[in-house]
Design a protein around this motif. Structure first.
Motif, PDB file in Angstrom:
ATOM      1  N   LEU A   7      16.860  16.565 -17.434  1.00 31.77           N
ATOM      2  CA  LEU A   7      16.991  15.122 -17.628  1.00 31.77           C
ATOM      3  C   LEU A   7      17.692  14.846 -18.949  1.00 31.77           C
ATOM      4  O   LEU A   7      17.338  15.382 -19.979  1.00 31.77           O
ATOM      5  CB  LEU A   7      15.618  14.455 -17.649  1.00 31.77           C
ATOM      6  CG  LEU A   7      14.857  14.442 -16.333  1.00 31.77           C
ATOM      7  CD1 LEU A   7      13.474  13.862 -16.529  1.00 31.77           C
ATOM      8  CD2 LEU A   7      15.612  13.650 -15.297  1.00 31.77           C
ATOM      9  N   SER A   8      18.675  14.017 -18.886  1.00 31.16           N
ATOM     10  CA  SER A   8      19.341  13.601 -20.115  1.00 31.16           C
ATOM     11  C   SER A   8      18.675  12.312 -20.583  1.00 31.16           C
ATOM     12  O   SER A   8      17.987  11.643 -19.811  1.00 31.16           O
ATOM     13  CB  SER A   8      20.829  13.382 -19.863  1.00 31.16           C
ATOM     14  OG  SER A   8      21.009  12.286 -18.997  1.00 31.16           O
ATOM     15  N   PRO A   9      18.865  11.927 -21.858  1.00 31.38           N
ATOM     16  CA  PRO A   9      18.241  10.689 -22.351  1.00 31.38           C
ATOM     17  C   PRO A   9      18.627   9.452 -21.528  1.00 31.38           C
ATOM     18  O   PRO A   9      17.875   8.500 -21.459  1.00 31.38           O
ATOM     19  CB  PRO A   9      18.768  10.576 -23.777  1.00 31.38           C
ATOM     20  CG  PRO A   9      19.089  11.977 -24.175  1.00 31.38           C
ATOM     21  CD  PRO A   9      19.528  12.659 -22.915  1.00 31.38           C
ATOM     22  N   ALA A  10      19.774   9.468 -20.883  1.00 37.32           N
ATOM     23  CA  ALA A  10      20.187   8.324 -20.074  1.00 37.32           C
ATOM     24  C   ALA A  10      19.345   8.194 -18.812  1.00 37.32           C
ATOM     25  O   ALA A  10      19.237   7.108 -18.243  1.00 37.32           O
ATOM     26  CB  ALA A  10      21.652   8.456 -19.705  1.00 37.32           C
ATOM     27  N   HIS A  11      18.736   9.296 -18.350  1.00 42.12           N
ATOM     28  CA  HIS A  11      17.954   9.271 -17.118  1.00 42.12           C
ATOM     29  C   HIS A  11      16.462   9.044 -17.367  1.00 42.12           C
ATOM     30  O   HIS A  11      15.700   8.920 -16.413  1.00 42.12           O
ATOM     31  CB  HIS A  11      18.145  10.583 -16.346  1.00 42.12           C
ATOM     32  CG  HIS A  11      19.530  10.748 -15.821  1.00 42.12           C
ATOM     33  ND1 HIS A  11      20.471  11.493 -16.483  1.00 42.12           N
ATOM     34  CD2 HIS A  11      20.135  10.245 -14.713  1.00 42.12           C
ATOM     35  CE1 HIS A  11      21.595  11.464 -15.796  1.00 42.12           C
ATOM     36  NE2 HIS A  11      21.422  10.705 -14.715  1.00 42.12           N
ATOM     37  N   LEU A  12      16.039   9.002 -18.612  1.00 40.03           N
ATOM     38  CA  LEU A  12      14.621   8.791 -18.907  1.00 40.03           C
ATOM     39  C   LEU A  12      14.267   7.316 -18.736  1.00 40.03           C
ATOM     40  O   LEU A  12      15.067   6.442 -19.052  1.00 40.03           O
ATOM     41  CB  LEU A  12      14.301   9.239 -20.335  1.00 40.03           C
ATOM     42  CG  LEU A  12      14.422  10.737 -20.604  1.00 40.03           C
ATOM     43  CD1 LEU A  12      14.164  11.027 -22.069  1.00 40.03           C
ATOM     44  CD2 LEU A  12      13.470  11.516 -19.740  1.00 40.03           C
TER      45      LEU A  12
END
Length: 74
Positions: A7-12
Motif C-alpha cells: 500500500l502506498s500512502p495514496a491508498h491509505l
C-alpha cells in the motif's frame, strides 16, 4: 509480498478527527478538577492550622514534592 500488493500512502484511508460532545467530556473534566484540587491541597496546604490530619505523615509523604513545586514548608 509482491511490489504491487504493498500500500502506498495514496491508498491509505484518510484519518478524520472525531468530535467529542461537551456533555460526555464534562464529567471527566469535573472529576479531573477535583483530583487536581485534592492533590494541590495535600501538597501545598496540608500542614499546620489548616491540617485535616493531626499527624505529620501526609506532610512527610509529600515533602519533596512541596519543594519541587515551590511550596515552602519550614
Amino acid at each position: 509480498m509482491h511490489a504491487s500488493a504493498t500500500l502506498s500512502p495514496a491508498h491509505l484511508p484518510a484519518i478524520e478527527p472525531v468530535s467529542i460532545p461537551v456533555r460526555e467530556l464534562l464529567p471527566w473534566a469535573v472529576f479531573g478538577s477535583i483530583l487536581l484540587l485534592l492533590a494541590i491541597y495535600f501538597v501545598g496546604v496540608e500542614e499546620g492550622a489548616a491540617a485535616i490530619f493531626n499527624t505529620m505523615y501526609v506532610h512527610e509523604f509529600v515533602h519533596d514534592g512541596r519543594h519541587l513545586l515551590g511550596f515552602p514548608c519550614h
